[in-house]
Motif scaffolding. Sequence first.
Motif, PDB file in Angstrom:
ATOM      1  N   MET A 181      49.387  50.026  31.163  1.00 55.35           N
ATOM      2  CA  MET A 181      49.908  48.861  31.753  1.00 55.35           C
ATOM      3  C   MET A 181      48.805  47.850  31.268  1.00 55.35           C
ATOM      4  N   ARG A 182      49.286  46.455  31.305  1.00 54.93           N
ATOM      5  CA  ARG A 182      48.505  45.443  31.187  1.00 54.93           C
ATOM      6  C   ARG A 182      47.712  44.996  32.399  1.00 54.93           C
ATOM      7  N   ARG A 183      46.478  44.930  32.644  1.00 51.56           N
ATOM      8  CA  ARG A 183      45.879  44.651  33.748  1.00 51.56           C
ATOM      9  C   ARG A 183      46.201  43.127  34.125  1.00 51.56           C
ATOM     10  N   THR A 184      46.421  42.902  35.515  1.00 47.72           N
ATOM     11  CA  THR A 184      46.698  41.329  35.819  1.00 47.72           C
ATOM     12  C   THR A 184      45.414  40.794  35.575  1.00 47.72           C
ATOM     13  N   GLY A 185      45.593  39.519  34.933  1.00 46.61           N
ATOM     14  CA  GLY A 185      44.250  38.680  34.532  1.00 46.61           C
ATOM     15  C   GLY A 185      43.858  38.865  33.382  1.00 46.61           C
ATOM     16  N   TYR A 186      44.420  39.953  32.856  1.00 48.43           N
ATOM     17  CA  TYR A 186      43.733  40.085  31.279  1.00 48.43           C
ATOM     18  C   TYR A 186      45.048  40.176  30.195  1.00 48.43           C
ATOM     19  N   ALA A 198      44.579  34.597  36.229  1.00 50.54           N
ATOM     20  CA  ALA A 198      43.164  34.493  36.438  1.00 50.54           C
ATOM     21  C   ALA A 198      43.121  33.652  37.644  1.00 50.54           C
ATOM     22  N   LYS A 199      43.890  32.212  37.471  1.00 48.20           N
ATOM     23  CA  LYS A 199      43.813  31.272  38.404  1.00 48.20           C
ATOM     24  C   LYS A 199      44.269  31.603  39.746  1.00 48.20           C
TER      25      LYS A 199
END
Length: 490
Positions: A181-186, A198-199
């Motif tokens: 899974m893609r990590r939230t924020g990256y 990220a914001k």
Amino acid sequence: MRTDDIFPAALSADRDYLLNGDMSRQPCVFYFRKSIGDDFATQVLRCVQYARSAGLRLDASIGVDGVYYDEDKSGSKDIERPGYNKLMSDIMSGNLSGRLIVVRDQDRLSRRESSVLEEYHVVTELSKVRTFDSSGREIKDDVTTGIIGVLNRSEAKIIGHRQRIRKELRAIEGKPPASRMRRTGYTPGYTAIEWEEAKILRRARKKVVAGQSLTSICNEMRKNEIVKQNGKPYLVSDLSRLLRDPVYAALRTFSRDIEVEGKVIPRGQAVAKGAWPRIFTEEEHYEVVKILVRNASWATDSSPKHLLTGILVCGECGTKMAFGSKRGNPHKDGTKKPHYVYRCQKARGGCGRVSRNSDALEGFFLELTYQAIKPLPVVKGKVVDTSADEIVRQERKISDAVEAFKNDDIDIAALANIRRDAQKKIVDLRKTQAAKSQPLPVDDAEAFLESRDIDKQRDTIRRFFPVVGVKVAGQGVRFHPRQLVFPESA
Ligand SMILES: [Zn+2]
């Protein structure tokens, strides 16, 4: 070539400690062998960890800085192994007497036919040199070593073991965690920051630090239609988990306890500083963690407190139903009385269309489960099950075979066959055992009804009705059993 190329940079402190620390420690040397699908790094990691825990030092006066190694890429027996040959000649000439030899696994010495190992045993025994694998098992001329030698030739089971070590090394080196899974924020692989996400995280962190509650932050996000990757709204538990995650301060954690430079780092705590971009500084990370941990009683306590939570799902959208209250229409005298309901909540990503009276639902399930238990025979204690006896029988088969092997009645190939066979049967038996019904959490139907332990009651209900859907049905919250959907498989 020196061993700098073999020791990963992340282990250089360990290596210095083994070479230069307390010189009164028992000296040892390492033997590494590279092969297809294997590398030096994971061998170094395990041998270093073992040497530290066993209080050894690496004797740099022999081998190449205390290391013997081979780079052969194949397990075939015709390949030259200069490192191994040098090790053998040093053993025979007495250069290694009083030292221990450490290998990650026995298969690094030889995965070939037992004659190679037999020669190794004879030579080391004559020269009084002892060999250990990185789990601390002595590799010597005994039955275990013989059996492992046979099993080593079937490669498969070793590969998982190596992958585990490789994951540990990635953590110690501060490489980003691997995940599908893609990590939230990256962006995938933590190569860059996904700025919009990220914001969101940075804003949420600031608000928490300023004293705003996670619930109110979530409500704001829902109003602004800020959702997770899967399109569902952020819940308090999501936000709490994300904001406490050291990954956003580029701190690498590991999913199990891990040994780093002789110290055990508990799971979830920072193992190393990562090289990926940070969304929070370490100070910012620890600042928000301190606040969230203080409030942990509400932030993380997710244990269900109601009889049917985790069992009822919305029959329209499949979301788990939550307990809550709902204000009904005013009575004739103008007062409004709250209804307690199980409902599909938009806040939890549901459709919000279904809510039913909780007392009626709970009463119905208590009665239904009571009726389901009543006809069952009262079983106290031991369930009649012969698989346990059969497992004992198969285990005895193995120990008999080992005995026969020791007495030279069967050869090691026969032993390995018998063992593999019995082991497979034991695995199958364990599966049957697990599938067979375990005793219920309560003794009988009356005990179920009278129980004051809501968790026990819920566990019992779940044994009969793991998941039940509730369909939408007109206005109001009145419950009727025909609104329930029992899945076929349950
Ligand atoms: Zn729904």
